[in-house]
Design a protein around this motif. Structure first.
Motif, mmCIF file in Angstrom:
data_model
loop_
_atom_site.group_PDB
_atom_site.id
_atom_site.type_symbol
_atom_site.label_atom_id
_atom_site.label_comp_id
_atom_site.label_asym_id
_atom_site.label_seq_id
_atom_site.Cartn_x
_atom_site.Cartn_y
_atom_site.Cartn_z
ATOM 1 N N ARG A 9 0.841 -1.200 0.000
ATOM 2 C CA ARG A 9 0.000 0.000 0.000
ATOM 3 C C ARG A 9 0.877 1.252 0.000
ATOM 4 N N SER A 20 -1.848 1.235 -4.671
ATOM 5 C CA SER A 20 -1.547 -0.070 -4.085
ATOM 6 C C SER A 20 -0.988 -0.925 -5.203
ATOM 7 N N SER A 102 -4.937 -16.096 -3.432
ATOM 8 C CA SER A 102 -5.882 -15.049 -3.027
ATOM 9 C C SER A 102 -7.021 -14.978 -4.024
ATOM 10 N N ASP A 106 -10.448 -11.025 -1.804
ATOM 11 C CA ASP A 106 -9.359 -10.784 -0.836
ATOM 12 C C ASP A 106 -8.604 -9.506 -1.201
ATOM 13 N N HIS A 109 -10.739 -6.310 -0.844
ATOM 14 C CA HIS A 109 -10.921 -5.949 0.565
ATOM 15 C C HIS A 109 -9.738 -5.112 1.062
ATOM 16 N N GLU A 110 -8.543 -5.492 0.616
ATOM 17 C CA GLU A 110 -7.361 -4.764 1.093
ATOM 18 C C GLU A 110 -7.179 -3.431 0.354
ATOM 19 N N GLN A 113 -9.422 -0.159 0.924
ATOM 20 C CA GLN A 113 -9.262 0.635 2.148
ATOM 21 C C GLN A 113 -8.633 2.000 1.848
#
Ligand code: SF4
Ligand code: SF4
Length: 296
Positions: A9, A20, A102, A106, A109-110, A113
């Motif tokens: 990130r 990211s 993954s 998955d 979701h990361e 953010q």
């Protein structure tokens, strides 16, 4: 499912704005200076950072490839099945398992953010590696899901695949970043394990597609740090429509500890980045035939 090594990130060097970066595992080239050697094999693998080991012996309790002798852990990689049980009990961080399956959810979701940061900075998500185009179905699903969320997408690729693989992803890609490491075919094969004819053709076809693209050359001491080399590459890509810019990247020695952790020889262990004035001189040689050359 995709096989990834990491999601980084707040990246600032993998495309515009705050991004990211999703690192895919597996590559079909073997650049002698690669600073992500843990991404080359598709399979998961164990990294062992000797300096972090405290000799507790927990790993030896769960796998016979580890034993403790005179307070020091001995790791026999030939016995290792790369299943990672040792890494799960190593609380000092000396053992890491690299490579994880993954789902698109998955990853979303990361990376979602940081959606506000992408919006404020003009950033987004970059797929990198390893080589993203070796997992085309997962890449396509992920890029489509990101676009549905309104996220700017980019890819970093060696372009050493059939063009149809990249072409299928273009509708959900906003930017393509690719490497052109050497102009001479034989030298390219010697240093990367692959010829460059397909890469050159793919760059030309990418240009014809109308998709914006960036070309980068990692400048490696003793390999391609010559004015003639940079000028030849710049002369080819400087004529192509759609080129955003051509970037020279100074040699990055930071992957050295990973070579040790994988018990792999690092050919460039003693190499150092070029002085800034050499990088500027190389850029000047390229600018004569490609005005958008920059030093990254
Ligand atoms: S193409 Fe990239 S990931 Fe693959 S070996 Fe070369 S530098 Fe490493
Ligand atoms: S579990 Fe980790 S710290 Fe303990 S001996 Fe094994 S590698 Fe070293």
């Amino acid at each position: 499912m995709g096989v990834l090594t990491a999601i980084q990130r707040f990246s600032l060097h993998d495309g515009p704005g705050i991004r990211s970066t999703v690192f895919f595992k597996g590559c079909n080239m073997r650049c002698a200076w690669c600073h992500n050697p843990e991404t080359l094999r598709v399979e998961p693998e164990v990294l062992y950072y000797r300096s972090k080991c405290v000799g507790c012996g927990a790993c030896a309790q769960v796998c016979p490839s580890h034993r403790v002798e005179e307070g020091k852990m001995v790791y026999d990689r030939a016995l290792c099945g790369d299943h990672g049980a040792c890494a799960q009990v190593c609380f000092s961080g000396a053992l890491e398992i690299c490579g994880k399956e993954s789902t698109v959810q998955d990853v979303l979701h990361e990376v979602m953010q940081d959606a506000d940061y992408y919006a404020q900075s003009g950033g987004g998500v970059t797929l990198s590696g390893g080589e993203v185009l070796l997992q085309p179905q997962f890449a396509a699903q992920l890029l489509s899901a990101l676009h549905q969320q309104g996220i700017h997408t980019a890819i970093e690729s060696n372009l050493n695949v059939d063009f149809s693989v990249l072409e299928a992803l273009l509708p959900d890609l906003d930017l393509v970043m690719c490497d052109l490491k050497l102009w001479d075919e034989d030298a390219h094969r010697k240093w990367t394990g692959a010829g460059n004819a397909r890469i050159l053709e793919n760059i030309a076809r990418l240009s014809s597609s109308g998709k914006p693209f960036i070309v980068r050359t990692p400048v490696i001491p003793g390999v391609n740090d010559k004015e003639e080399e940079i000028s030849a590459i710049a002369g080819f890509i400087g004529r192509l429509p759609g080129l955003v810019y051509y970037e020279l990247l100074n040699f990055n020695p930071l992957g050295g500890s990973k070579y040790q952790a994988l018990d792999v020889e690092n050919v460039f262990a003693d190499a150092r980045p070029l002085p800034e004035e050499r990088m500027q001189a190389l850029a000047a040689a390229g600018q004569a035939v490609c005005p958008s050359v920059r030093v990254g």
